[in-house]
Design a protein around this motif. Structure first.
Motif, PDB file in Angstrom:
ATOM      1  N   ALA A  73       0.822  -1.220   0.000  1.00 29.30           N
ATOM      2  CA  ALA A  73       0.000   0.000   0.000  1.00 29.30           C
ATOM      3  C   ALA A  73       0.852   1.264   0.000  1.00 29.30           C
ATOM      4  O   ALA A  73       0.361   2.347  -0.335  1.00 29.30           O
ATOM      5  N   GLU A  74       2.125   1.140   0.328  1.00 24.88           N
ATOM      6  CA  GLU A  74       3.028   2.295   0.330  1.00 24.88           C
ATOM      7  C   GLU A  74       3.444   2.727  -1.077  1.00 24.88           C
ATOM      8  O   GLU A  74       4.034   3.788  -1.235  1.00 24.88           O
ATOM      9  N   TYR A  75       3.139   1.909  -2.071  1.00 17.97           N
ATOM     10  CA  TYR A  75       3.608   2.176  -3.432  1.00 17.97           C
ATOM     11  C   TYR A  75       2.460   2.477  -4.379  1.00 17.97           C
ATOM     12  O   TYR A  75       1.373   1.929  -4.255  1.00 17.97           O
ATOM     13  N   ALA A  76       2.737   3.335  -5.347  1.00 19.74           N
ATOM     14  CA  ALA A  76       1.766   3.654  -6.391  1.00 19.74           C
ATOM     15  C   ALA A  76       1.672   2.474  -7.357  1.00 19.74           C
ATOM     16  O   ALA A  76       2.624   1.703  -7.498  1.00 19.74           O
ATOM     17  N   PRO A  77       0.539   2.314  -8.035  1.00 21.14           N
ATOM     18  CA  PRO A  77       0.398   1.218  -8.996  1.00 21.14           C
ATOM     19  C   PRO A  77       1.529   1.177 -10.028  1.00 21.14           C
ATOM     20  O   PRO A  77       2.003   0.093 -10.393  1.00 21.14           O
ATOM     21  N   GLU A  78       1.985   2.329 -10.480  1.00 24.85           N
ATOM     22  CA  GLU A  78       3.060   2.365 -11.474  1.00 24.85           C
ATOM     23  C   GLU A  78       4.351   1.785 -10.897  1.00 24.85           C
ATOM     24  O   GLU A  78       5.113   1.107 -11.592  1.00 24.85           O
ATOM     25  N   GLN A  79       4.602   2.073  -9.629  1.00 23.50           N
ATOM     26  CA  GLN A  79       5.795   1.534  -8.980  1.00 23.50           C
ATOM     27  C   GLN A  79       5.706   0.014  -8.848  1.00 23.50           C
ATOM     28  O   GLN A  79       6.691  -0.703  -9.063  1.00 23.50           O
ATOM     29  N   LEU A  80       4.521  -0.469  -8.525  1.00 24.53           N
ATOM     30  CA  LEU A  80       4.337  -1.914  -8.394  1.00 24.53           C
ATOM     31  C   LEU A  80       4.486  -2.609  -9.743  1.00 24.53           C
ATOM     32  O   LEU A  80       5.038  -3.712  -9.822  1.00 24.53           O
ATOM     33  N   GLU A  81       4.022  -1.966 -10.804  1.00 22.34           N
ATOM     34  CA  GLU A  81       4.202  -2.532 -12.148  1.00 22.34           C
ATOM     35  C   GLU A  81       5.684  -2.678 -12.471  1.00 22.34           C
ATOM     36  O   GLU A  81       6.102  -3.671 -13.062  1.00 22.34           O
ATOM     37  N   LEU A  82       6.487  -1.692 -12.084  1.00 22.51           N
ATOM     38  CA  LEU A  82       7.929  -1.758 -12.313  1.00 22.51           C
ATOM     39  C   LEU A  82       8.540  -2.917 -11.524  1.00 22.51           C
ATOM     40  O   LEU A  82       9.371  -3.665 -12.048  1.00 22.51           O
ATOM     41  N   VAL A  83       8.124  -3.088 -10.282  1.00 28.34           N
ATOM     42  CA  VAL A  83       8.629  -4.194  -9.468  1.00 28.34           C
ATOM     43  C   VAL A  83       8.280  -5.523 -10.134  1.00 28.34           C
ATOM     44  O   VAL A  83       9.124  -6.430 -10.233  1.00 28.34           O
ATOM     45  N   ILE A  84       7.052  -5.655 -10.606  1.00 27.95           N
ATOM     46  CA  ILE A  84       6.617  -6.887 -11.276  1.00 27.95           C
ATOM     47  C   ILE A  84       7.470  -7.138 -12.515  1.00 27.95           C
ATOM     48  O   ILE A  84       7.917  -8.266 -12.759  1.00 27.95           O
ATOM     49  N   GLU A  85       7.711  -6.105 -13.285  1.00 28.38           N
ATOM     50  CA  GLU A  85       8.528  -6.244 -14.494  1.00 28.38           C
ATOM     51  C   GLU A  85       9.933  -6.729 -14.143  1.00 28.38           C
ATOM     52  O   GLU A  85      10.466  -7.645 -14.773  1.00 28.38           O
ATOM     53  N   VAL A  86      10.539  -6.133 -13.122  1.00 25.03           N
ATOM     54  CA  VAL A  86      11.887  -6.538 -12.707  1.00 25.03           C
ATOM     55  C   VAL A  86      11.890  -7.989 -12.233  1.00 25.03           C
ATOM     56  O   VAL A  86      12.789  -8.766 -12.581  1.00 25.03           O
ATOM     57  N   LEU A  87      10.893  -8.364 -11.453  1.00 22.24           N
ATOM     58  CA  LEU A  87      10.821  -9.743 -10.973  1.00 22.24           C
ATOM     59  C   LEU A  87      10.657 -10.730 -12.126  1.00 22.24           C
ATOM     60  O   LEU A  87      11.288 -11.794 -12.138  1.00 22.24           O
ATOM     61  N   ARG A  88       9.838 -10.409 -13.095  1.00 26.28           N
ATOM     62  CA  ARG A  88       9.642 -11.304 -14.248  1.00 26.28           C
ATOM     63  C   ARG A  88      10.917 -11.426 -15.072  1.00 26.28           C
ATOM     64  O   ARG A  88      11.273 -12.510 -15.523  1.00 26.28           O
ATOM     65  N   LYS A  89      11.610 -10.309 -15.280  1.00 22.00           N
ATOM     66  CA  LYS A  89      12.878 -10.357 -16.016  1.00 22.00           C
ATOM     67  C   LYS A  89      13.906 -11.183 -15.243  1.00 22.00           C
ATOM     68  O   LYS A  89      14.656 -11.957 -15.833  1.00 22.00           O
ATOM     69  N   GLY A  90      13.942 -11.007 -13.935  1.00 29.02           N
ATOM     70  CA  GLY A  90      14.854 -11.791 -13.111  1.00 29.02           C
ATOM     71  C   GLY A  90      14.543 -13.277 -13.181  1.00 29.02           C
ATOM     72  O   GLY A  90      15.448 -14.108 -13.233  1.00 29.02           O
ATOM     73  N   GLU A  91      13.265 -13.612 -13.205  1.00 25.83           N
ATOM     74  CA  GLU A  91      12.863 -15.018 -13.324  1.00 25.83           C
ATOM     75  C   GLU A  91      13.342 -15.587 -14.644  1.00 25.83           C
ATOM     76  O   GLU A  91      13.904 -16.693 -14.686  1.00 25.83           O
ATOM     77  N   ARG A  92      13.123 -14.861 -15.731  1.00 23.57           N
ATOM     78  CA  ARG A  92      13.571 -15.343 -17.048  1.00 23.57           C
ATOM     79  C   ARG A  92      15.083 -15.518 -17.075  1.00 23.57           C
ATOM     80  O   ARG A  92      15.597 -16.491 -17.618  1.00 23.57           O
ATOM     81  N   LEU A  93      15.807 -14.566 -16.477  1.00 22.76           N
ATOM     82  CA  LEU A  93      17.255 -14.654 -16.424  1.00 22.76           C
ATOM     83  C   LEU A  93      17.692 -15.909 -15.674  1.00 22.76           C
ATOM     84  O   LEU A  93      18.572 -16.653 -16.133  1.00 22.76           O
ATOM     85  N   GLN A  94      17.076 -16.168 -14.518  1.00 22.58           N
ATOM     86  CA  GLN A  94      17.428 -17.345 -13.718  1.00 22.58           C
ATOM     87  C   GLN A  94      17.093 -18.646 -14.440  1.00 22.58           C
ATOM     88  O   GLN A  94      17.869 -19.601 -14.402  1.00 22.58           O
TER      89      GLN A  94
END
Length: 104
Positions: A73-94
């Motif tokens: 709840a501390e983050y704006a939706p746009e910030q959460l979208e960025l976190v999701i994108e980074v996590l997905r890219k990290g998953e693909r990398l791993q």
């Protein structure tokens, strides 16, 4: 051993509450799930948590859920979208790295 290990009884209760494989009333489930026949398809068995299991799940995971929701709840939706994108890219990398290592 790293960190505190769950007590055997607590570990067993959590295991049984989220997926004990034995039919109701048998094995180590301690009555944490019930089994009934589906009213629309009598060939299908429906396994349901008992109130005791639901209470245990709330006790164990409820505080984690509430803390996680408060954190998000501390983050704006746009910030959460960025976190999701980074996590997905990290998953693909791993996954790609794991595949490369297995191919050796």
């Amino acid at each position: 051993m790293h960190g505190a290990q769950p007590q055997p009884q607590a570990r067993q209760e959590a295991h049984e509450a989220v997926g004990g494989a034995e039919p109701a009333g048998q094995g180590r489930t301690g009555g944490r799930h019930g089994r009934r026949t589906d009213a629309d398809d009598r060939r299908r068995a429906v396994v349901e948590l008992t109130p005791k299991a639901a209470e245990l799940l709330e006790e164990v995971y409820g505080p984690i859920e509430r803390a996680g929701r408060a954190l998000l709840a501390e983050y704006a939706p746009e910030q959460l979208e960025l976190v999701i994108e980074v996590l997905r890219k990290g998953e693909r990398l791993q996954l790609a790295a794991a595949e490369r290592i297995r191919a050796r």
